[in-house]
Structure formats: structure tokens, C-alpha cells
Write an enzyme that holds these catalytic residues in place. Structure first.
Site, PDB file in Angstrom:
ATOM      1  N   CYS A  82       6.365  -6.521   7.379  1.00  0.00           N
ATOM      2  CA  CYS A  82       7.377  -5.932   8.254  1.00  0.00           C
ATOM      3  C   CYS A  82       7.818  -6.977   9.269  1.00  0.00           C
ATOM      4  O   CYS A  82       7.017  -7.816   9.699  1.00  0.00           O
ATOM      5  CB  CYS A  82       6.818  -4.704   8.978  1.00  0.00           C
ATOM      6  SG  CYS A  82       8.050  -3.762   9.909  1.00  0.00           S
ATOM      7  N   CYS A  99       3.426   8.734   0.907  1.00  0.00           N
ATOM      8  CA  CYS A  99       3.998   7.794   1.870  1.00  0.00           C
ATOM      9  C   CYS A  99       4.272   6.488   1.135  1.00  0.00           C
ATOM     10  O   CYS A  99       3.344   5.839   0.634  1.00  0.00           O
ATOM     11  CB  CYS A  99       3.029   7.582   3.028  1.00  0.00           C
ATOM     12  SG  CYS A  99       3.650   6.473   4.307  1.00  0.00           S
ATOM     13  N   CYS A 147      -1.175   6.825   9.836  1.00  0.00           N
ATOM     14  CA  CYS A 147       0.080   6.286  10.348  1.00  0.00           C
ATOM     15  C   CYS A 147      -0.165   5.042  11.194  1.00  0.00           C
ATOM     16  O   CYS A 147      -0.971   5.052  12.120  1.00  0.00           O
ATOM     17  CB  CYS A 147       0.770   7.361  11.183  1.00  0.00           C
ATOM     18  SG  CYS A 147       2.344   6.858  11.877  1.00  0.00           S
ATOM     19  N   GLU A 160       0.828  -1.192   0.000  1.00  0.00           N
ATOM     20  CA  GLU A 160       0.000   0.000   0.000  1.00  0.00           C
ATOM     21  C   GLU A 160       0.871   1.254   0.000  1.00  0.00           C
ATOM     22  O   GLU A 160       1.934   1.294   0.605  1.00  0.00           O
ATOM     23  CB  GLU A 160      -0.930   0.015   1.223  1.00  0.00           C
ATOM     24  CG  GLU A 160      -2.011  -1.053   1.146  1.00  0.00           C
ATOM     25  CD  GLU A 160      -2.987  -1.010   2.306  1.00  0.00           C
ATOM     26  OE1 GLU A 160      -4.138  -1.416   2.101  1.00  0.00           O
ATOM     27  OE2 GLU A 160      -2.594  -0.580   3.410  1.00  0.00           O
ATOM     28  N   CYS A 179       1.359  -1.045  15.946  1.00  0.00           N
ATOM     29  CA  CYS A 179       1.327  -0.812  14.501  1.00  0.00           C
ATOM     30  C   CYS A 179       0.623  -1.954  13.784  1.00  0.00           C
ATOM     31  O   CYS A 179       0.978  -3.128  13.951  1.00  0.00           O
ATOM     32  CB  CYS A 179       2.752  -0.659  13.978  1.00  0.00           C
ATOM     33  SG  CYS A 179       2.857  -0.374  12.198  1.00  0.00           S
ATOM     34  N   CYS A 235       6.196  -3.969  15.929  1.00  0.00           N
ATOM     35  CA  CYS A 235       5.871  -2.918  16.898  1.00  0.00           C
ATOM     36  C   CYS A 235       4.425  -3.122  17.342  1.00  0.00           C
ATOM     37  O   CYS A 235       3.520  -3.272  16.518  1.00  0.00           O
ATOM     38  CB  CYS A 235       6.060  -1.542  16.279  1.00  0.00           C
ATOM     39  SG  CYS A 235       7.774  -1.195  15.815  1.00  0.00           S
TER      40      CYS A 235
END
Length: 411
Positions: free
Chosen positions: A144, A137, A382, A124, A151, A148
């Protein structure tokens, strides 16, 4: 955002998408350095004395004019165009889905062809229009590996790194869709800055950890900032890292872009939980690397990103610890209201609490803007990105929308 602003999928603005592209095994010229492009042209029989001229032509057509079809290169001979079509591609990725938030934020789900024995992958990218600027962005990885805890992207396993071509293609596609290349018009309904370049800034803050894909990110950003091509100023390019300490100095020395640190805690015990890479590179090592960042000055400050989590990292003691931690570092602190996602146990700090936190930091001499949440209704804010290969079930999406409406007054 009011409760009535939250969109359901049926209310998302339908946008015309690109036609699905053939998953071509041909290599792309996008993302090659000039030297690499010259080498592949020579390998296909282009004479040595023509290499420099041909590379210059292709560079201009790909990065200045933004063409995605060799036949559009009208000053290249027909024989040369046929050779290029036979052996190479400059096609864009397939747009699987395009969503537009009520605030103008635009999110693309993009599908890239398989690499080697792999399979097609999806990522994305998000475009955020603001007064006088437009920020893209960009993702650097599929998934990933950092996990975290606050997230959404971190809940998706790492599939692979993106190539320099795939990183740059996000920028090229965004400029296509926004009418940001010469002689192009934006699709009807596009919301953009009123004047100037539509994509004026890029941030490596999408899916993945950019510094775990250093070489491809470096190549892509150097091409993006090339003065004879896409020509973005390095001061308008920001790379965000969760703290891959060994590569931070290299970022400043070899790429020279602005640096952002995904910080979120001022104590090692808490950051170990929120940002697990802290166990490998604790705060002292991270801050030492920041202080040594090449070109660091009041004119080239490091941005520290700090997500506001209710009852977790938002106390006055945390604010005092943040000031102490950043002592002597030219810095700006971006306070990010937590953006909810399905399944999370975290809540956003109350807005008044965030403002008091910001006031304390401001009074200590640090700029601490509160980032306005953008694109929450389409999971484009975010910490919310997660490729559609890990797509939410319909029931999860509806539950998320209900949560957004119910919790509207809390943040």
C-alpha cells in the site's frame, strides 16, 4: 477473546493446501470481460459464429461451476479443450499458508505468478464467518502507498496493482476452499455459516487502496456481480477507500456498489497524521464527494469506518465533531477497536469508553455498531494484513502474542 484463546503458531489448525502451481506464462481467462474473452478466442481461431456460445460455456464453467481445469468442461469438445490448455489458464493462485483463528476467521497467504519482467508476489485475503453470512475481505494491491500510521499494511511498500484476474481469483479460491461451488465439499474442519452461500458478502478492505487501482477493481466487481456468473448482489459488495475523492463518484456511477470511507478523524490536522491522503483531499472535499455519491439514500447509506485509538481520537469532542461532520449524509458509523500489531505505538480505547462513544452517536440518530475484533490471533483483523513477503520474524510473532495476552483486559 480470553487470554487462553490466543493461538501460538503451533496451535494453528493445519489445513490441507493446494499443490504449488507452476508459474505459467500463459494468460488467464479469469478476469476478462465477455468481449475480451471473445476477442482472445477469435485470435486463436474460434469461428465468429461460435464465439458467443463458447464464451457462454466458459463463463458458466469458470464462474458458476467454479472449475479450475479445462478438462472438467465436459460439454466442450476435446479439440477445443486442448486449444484452451495450450494457450490459456484458469488455475488458482498458490496457497502459501492457510491459518484458521479460534473464532473461525480464515486467512490465506496467496502467491501469484510473475507479470512480465516482474517476480511472483504475495497477498493476503481473509474470510469471516458469521451467523447467516460469510464475508470475504479482498486485496486490491500488493502492499500500500498510503502509509496510514495505525495500519500494519501501510508499513509495507507498494509493489504493484493486482489485475482483475488476481482480484477475482481470491473470491474463486475462497469458494473452492469453503465448498461454495456446486458439487463441492468444504475441507474437514472448515467453520462456516450453517445455511446458504458461504461467501455471501465481499469487501474491498484488504491490502491496498482500491481506488488507486480503479479499472481492475471495476472489472473484477462487475464480473463478481454478473447475474449469469458469481451473481453477488451489489448491495453485498462494499468498496472501502481512504478518500481518493476523484474516483468516489465514478465508483457509484460505474460500479454501483456500497461505499465505505476509512475516516478515523474529524479534524484535518489529526487526519493528516492518521490518514496522510487527507493532505491531498481534505475533509471538506471528501464529504462533498460523499454527499454526491450516486444512489445515496437511507437504504444505501455510506459506512464510515472509525478506528478507536486511546487518547487520540476517542474523546467526547471527537464524537460531537463526527456528528457535525456527517450532518445530512445517510450514514452508518462502524467503530473499530484498534487491532494491535508488532511495532505500533497506538493502543485500543478502553471498552467502556468505546461504548460511551457509541451511545453518544446512537443518541444522535446514527447507527454505530462496535465491530467485534475477528482473527486477531492470526493477524487477520482490520488493519493487520501484511503479506508474508514482509513476514514477521519468529521473535516478532512471539512478542506480539505476549502483548495480546498481556493487554487482553484493556480492550
Amino acid at each position: 477473546m480470553s487470554a487462553t484463546d490466543v493461538m501460538t503458531p503451533s496451535k494453528l489448525k493445519p489445513m490441507p493446501l493446494s499443490q504449488p502451481v507452476e508459474l505459467s506464462p500463459k494468460p488467464s481467462l479469469i478476469g476478462l470481460t465477455r468481449e475480451e474473452m471473445g476477442a482472445v478466442l477469435k485470435e486463436k481461431g474460434v469461428a465468429d459464429k461460435q464465439i458467443k456460445m463458447r464464451v457462454s460455456q466458459l463463463w458458466n464453467w469458470i464462474y458458476v461451476r467454479g472449475v479450475s481445469d479445462f478438462d472438467a468442461m465436459v460439454n466442450v469438445s476435446k479439440d477445443m479443450r486442448e486449444m484452451l490448455k495450450t494457450h490459456f489458464t484458469i488455475a488458482r493462485p498458490e496457497i502459501v499458508e492457510e491459518q484458521v483463528s479460534n473464532d473461525g476467521t480464515r486467512k490465506w497467504l496467496l502467491r501469484f505468478p510473475p507479470r512480465g519482467a516482474g517476480r511472483p508476489v504475495e497477498i493476503e485475503a481473509v474470510y469471516i464467518p458469521e451467523e447467516g453470512r460469510g464475508t470475504l475481505c479482498i486485496s486490491s494491491q500488493v502492499g500500500c502507498s498510503l502509509t496510514c500510521s495505525f495500519c500494519h499494511t501501510g508499513t509495507q511498500r507498494l509493489v504493484r496493482n493486482l489485475t482483475a484476474e488476481e482480484i477475482l481469483s481470491q473470491l474463486l479460491l475462497a469458494r473452492d476452499r469453503l465448498g461454495d461451488f456446486p458439487d463441492r465439499e468444504a475441507p474437514q474442519g472448515t467453520i462456516m455459516p450453517a445455511e446458504g452461500r458461504k461467501v455471501s458478502n465481499i469487501v474491498m478492505m484488504g491490502m491496498g487502496e482500491p481506488l488507486y487501482n480503479f479499472d481492475s477493481v471495476k472489472t473484477a466487481l462487475l464480473i463478481a456481480s454478473d447475474g449469469d456468473g458469481l451473481s453477488l448482489s451489489k448491495r453485498r459488495i462494499t468498496l472501502s477507500t481512504s478518500g481518493v475523492v476523484p474516483e468516489i463518484y465514478r465508483t457509484g456511477e460505474e460500479i454501483g456498489v456500497m461505499l465505505a470511507i476509512s475516516l478515523h478523524a474529524v479534524r484535518d490536522d489529526l487526519r493528516d497524521m492518521l490518514v496522510p491522503i487527507n493532505k491531498k483531499y481534505p475533509l471538506k472535499e471528501l464529504m462533498d464527494a460523499c454527499r454526491a455519491y450516486p444512489g445515496l439514500s437511507n437504504a444505501r447509506r455510506i459506512t464510515f469506518e472509525y478506528v478507536m485509538l486511546k487518547g487520540v481520537n476517542d474523546s467526547l469532542e471527537d464524537a460531537k465533531g463526527l456528528i457535525q461532520l456527517l450532518k445530512g449524509v445517510p450514514a452508518k458509523i462502524n467503530l473499530i477497536p484498534f487491532n494491535p500489531w508488532p511495532g505500533t505505538n497506538y493502543q485500543c480505547s478502553d471498552w467502556e469508553h468505546i461504548e460511551k462513544f457509541a451511545d453518544f452517536i446512537n443518541s444522535a440518530g446514527y447507527a454505530s455498531p462496535i465491530r467485534t475484533p475477528r482473527g486477531r490471533d492470526i493477524l487477520a483483523a482490520c488493519g493487520q494484513l501484511k503479506s508474508e513477503s514482509e513476514r514477521m520474524r519468529k521473535t516478532e510473532r512471539l512478542a506480539f502474542e505476549a502483548m495480546m495476552i498481556a493487554n487482553h483486559g484493556e480492550d
